[in-house]
Write a protein that holds these residues in place. Structure first.
Motif, PDB file in Angstrom:
ATOM      1  N   PRO A  13      34.592  36.884  37.478  1.00  0.00           N
ATOM      2  CA  PRO A  13      33.326  36.248  37.892  1.00  0.00           C
ATOM      3  C   PRO A  13      32.692  34.659  37.602  1.00  0.00           C
ATOM      4  O   PRO A  13      33.084  34.818  36.123  1.00  0.00           O
ATOM      5  CB  PRO A  13      32.908  37.509  36.600  1.00  0.00           C
ATOM      6  N   GLY A  14      32.275  34.355  38.005  1.00  0.00           N
ATOM      7  CA  GLY A  14      32.313  33.013  38.077  1.00  0.00           C
ATOM      8  C   GLY A  14      33.029  31.734  38.496  1.00  0.00           C
ATOM      9  O   GLY A  14      32.280  30.573  38.333  1.00  0.00           O
ATOM     10  N   ARG A  68      27.660  30.868  49.382  1.00  0.00           N
ATOM     11  CA  ARG A  68      28.780  30.224  47.813  1.00  0.00           C
ATOM     12  C   ARG A  68      29.700  30.003  48.334  1.00  0.00           C
ATOM     13  O   ARG A  68      30.251  29.349  47.924  1.00  0.00           O
ATOM     14  CB  ARG A  68      29.137  31.911  46.908  1.00  0.00           C
ATOM     15  N   ASN A  86      31.528  30.295  42.026  1.00  0.00           N
ATOM     16  CA  ASN A  86      30.688  31.658  41.633  1.00  0.00           C
ATOM     17  C   ASN A  86      31.172  32.669  41.789  1.00  0.00           C
ATOM     18  O   ASN A  86      30.440  33.448  42.998  1.00  0.00           O
ATOM     19  CB  ASN A  86      29.035  31.299  41.950  1.00  0.00           C
ATOM     20  N   LYS A  88      32.503  36.300  42.885  1.00  0.00           N
ATOM     21  CA  LYS A  88      31.520  38.120  42.159  1.00  0.00           C
ATOM     22  C   LYS A  88      32.566  39.119  41.475  1.00  0.00           C
ATOM     23  O   LYS A  88      33.539  39.070  43.337  1.00  0.00           O
ATOM     24  CB  LYS A  88      30.164  38.365  42.172  1.00  0.00           C
ATOM     25  N   GLU A  90      32.273  41.826  44.178  1.00  0.00           N
ATOM     26  CA  GLU A  90      31.973  42.137  44.716  1.00  0.00           C
ATOM     27  C   GLU A  90      32.422  41.437  46.585  1.00  0.00           C
ATOM     28  O   GLU A  90      32.627  41.722  47.474  1.00  0.00           O
ATOM     29  CB  GLU A  90      30.409  42.582  45.232  1.00  0.00           C
ATOM     30  N   ASP A  91      33.322  40.293  45.781  1.00  0.00           N
ATOM     31  CA  ASP A  91      34.198  39.285  46.902  1.00  0.00           C
ATOM     32  C   ASP A  91      34.806  39.998  46.994  1.00  0.00           C
ATOM     33  O   ASP A  91      36.505  39.257  47.754  1.00  0.00           O
ATOM     34  CB  ASP A  91      33.825  37.809  46.182  1.00  0.00           C
ATOM     35  N   SER A 124      37.498  39.874  39.180  1.00  0.00           N
ATOM     36  CA  SER A 124      37.093  41.188  37.722  1.00  0.00           C
ATOM     37  C   SER A 124      37.260  40.607  36.183  1.00  0.00           C
ATOM     38  O   SER A 124      37.774  39.095  35.849  1.00  0.00           O
ATOM     39  CB  SER A 124      38.820  42.179  37.649  1.00  0.00           C
ATOM     40  N   SER A 125      36.210  41.329  35.475  1.00  0.00           N
ATOM     41  CA  SER A 125      36.848  40.464  34.000  1.00  0.00           C
ATOM     42  C   SER A 125      38.024  40.876  33.702  1.00  0.00           C
ATOM     43  O   SER A 125      38.157  40.514  32.199  1.00  0.00           O
ATOM     44  CB  SER A 125      35.534  40.380  33.302  1.00  0.00           C
TER      45      SER A 125
END
Length: 125
Positions: A13-14, A68, A86, A88, A90-91, A124-125
């Motif tokens: 993420p980011g 974005r 950026n 997320k 949900e992308d 994902s993280s």
């Protein structure tokens, strides 16, 4: 017409990714015979395909669907791009490029008659 996407992958993420879509033939120029609009769509697992951004043959674009992301093109390389910043979770989706049957901007999938095979983007993280 053949469209081939690349550039997908896994990112935290980011993070950012840049997708590319190479089109066969000189179909991305802005003249009256080949200046058809193109777009990026995405489809998440279990969801319907949705528009991400669209651009005409002469570079007018609509990326209001996802601020974005930036759509662009290089006519000399017959290539469509999608810069995604950026990102997320949900992308997460399969991203497709598509060629429209018309020159005007359109977000309706039924106006597109050529599609790439898709490239997976996972956030994902």
């Amino acid at each position: 017409v053949q469209l081939v996407e690349s550039g997908g992958g896994s990112v935290q993420p980011g993070g950012s990714l840049r997708l590319s879509c190479v089109a066969s033939g000189d179909i991305l120029s802005g003249d009256t015979t080949s200046g058809h609009a193109m777009a990026w769509f995405r489809q998440a697992l279990g969801k319907e395909r949705e528009i991400v951004a669209t651009i005409t043959g002469i570079g007018n674009y609509d990326q209001s669907f996802e601020s974005r992301f930036t759509i662009s093109r290089d006519n000399a390389k017959n290539t469509l791009y999608l810069q995604m910043n950026n990102l997320k979770p949900e992308d997460t989706a399969v991203y497709y490029c598509a060629l429209s049957t018309q020159m005007a901007l359109t977000s309706d999938p039924s106006d597109y008659d050529a599609w790439g095979q898709g490239t997976q983007v996972t956030v994902s993280s």
